[in-house]
Design an enzyme around this catalytic site. Sequence first.
Site, PDB file in Angstrom:
ATOM      1  N   ALA A  99       0.855  -1.188   0.000  1.00 42.76           N
ATOM      2  CA  ALA A  99       0.000   0.000   0.000  1.00 42.76           C
ATOM      3  C   ALA A  99       0.883   1.227   0.000  1.00 42.76           C
ATOM      4  O   ALA A  99       2.089   1.144   0.224  1.00 42.76           O
ATOM      5  CB  ALA A  99      -0.901  -0.011   1.222  1.00 42.76           C
ATOM      6  N   LYS A 100       0.241   2.373  -0.255  1.00 46.87           N
ATOM      7  CA  LYS A 100       0.975   3.644  -0.313  1.00 46.87           C
ATOM      8  C   LYS A 100       1.821   3.872   0.928  1.00 46.87           C
ATOM      9  O   LYS A 100       2.903   4.404   0.875  1.00 46.87           O
ATOM     10  CB  LYS A 100      -0.006   4.813  -0.462  1.00 46.87           C
ATOM     11  N   ARG A 101       1.284   3.420   2.071  1.00 43.78           N
ATOM     12  CA  ARG A 101       1.979   3.730   3.320  1.00 43.78           C
ATOM     13  C   ARG A 101       3.187   2.815   3.549  1.00 43.78           C
ATOM     14  O   ARG A 101       3.920   3.008   4.494  1.00 43.78           O
ATOM     15  CB  ARG A 101       1.001   3.655   4.492  1.00 43.78           C
TER      16      ARG A 101
END
Length: 271
Positions: A244-246
């Site tokens: 994910a982006k994080r």
Amino acid sequence: MARVTRFAPSPSGPLHLGHAYAALVAAERGERFLLRIEDIDRARCKPEWEAAIYDDLRWLGLRWETPVMRQSERPTVYEAALAHLSQSGLTYHCTCTRGDIRAALSAPQEGAQIGPDGPVYPGTCRGKRHGAGALRLDMGAAMARLGDVFFTDTGTRPGLHRFDAGRMVREVGDIVLARKDIGVAYHLAVVVDDAAQGITEVTRGEDLFEATAIHVVLQRLLGLPTPAYHHHRLIRDAQGKRLAKRDDARALAKYRAEGATPGDIRRLVGL
Ligand code: GLU
Ligand code: ZN
């Protein structure tokens, strides 16, 4: 006809290995390769992230046609498409909060079916022709007009996929076409923009497989061509979770800083 593909990142965080794989697949499959910056959600997107996208992609060895399409520059195009759908009598205004939807779905006869955008909306506001709030597609009415919809995947689920009215109503429901805060939603923008860019093959992760059925519905309602689809596998971490982006640990910038080469990235994603 030349095969036209695209990579369509949101500048809301660093590109990670999953993005690198998606971009490389799109570029390799396209005879023409386009880029689109999906920055409709201005609160989450930042110019720094957009600059970092170009920098990372160039470093990977990718080249794309210019000008790059930026969704933030196209509100009037989306408004025209929304107006067309509304004039066809297929939309309604929804003022429900997340809490309202949760409460409606906890009623004994409902039961929350999870669709591509989360719990399938129970239809509380269906028929509301005016008002504030989000704009939703009346999926039942749309499917009654269209009949079954189809698309072809050449990726992880190869073949012709058919979606009938019952399935779309049950498993997808009345999706949001325009968010209250930003005036448009992902599904509408992506369909309008893929057509505007002349994309002949959409390559993207298999997590968007169900969303593709929504996109075909919108293409048919708007009189736009349905491209071919190539849904590819997702890059996962050591625990098997998709990135994910994080997951900054997988950011391309981090690999670059540690001295990785573009060839190392290709190997890491299995190319
Ligand atoms: N901006 C979307 C994403 O990053 C693109 C999805 C698509 O390719 O349609 O997931
Ligand atoms: Zn509602």
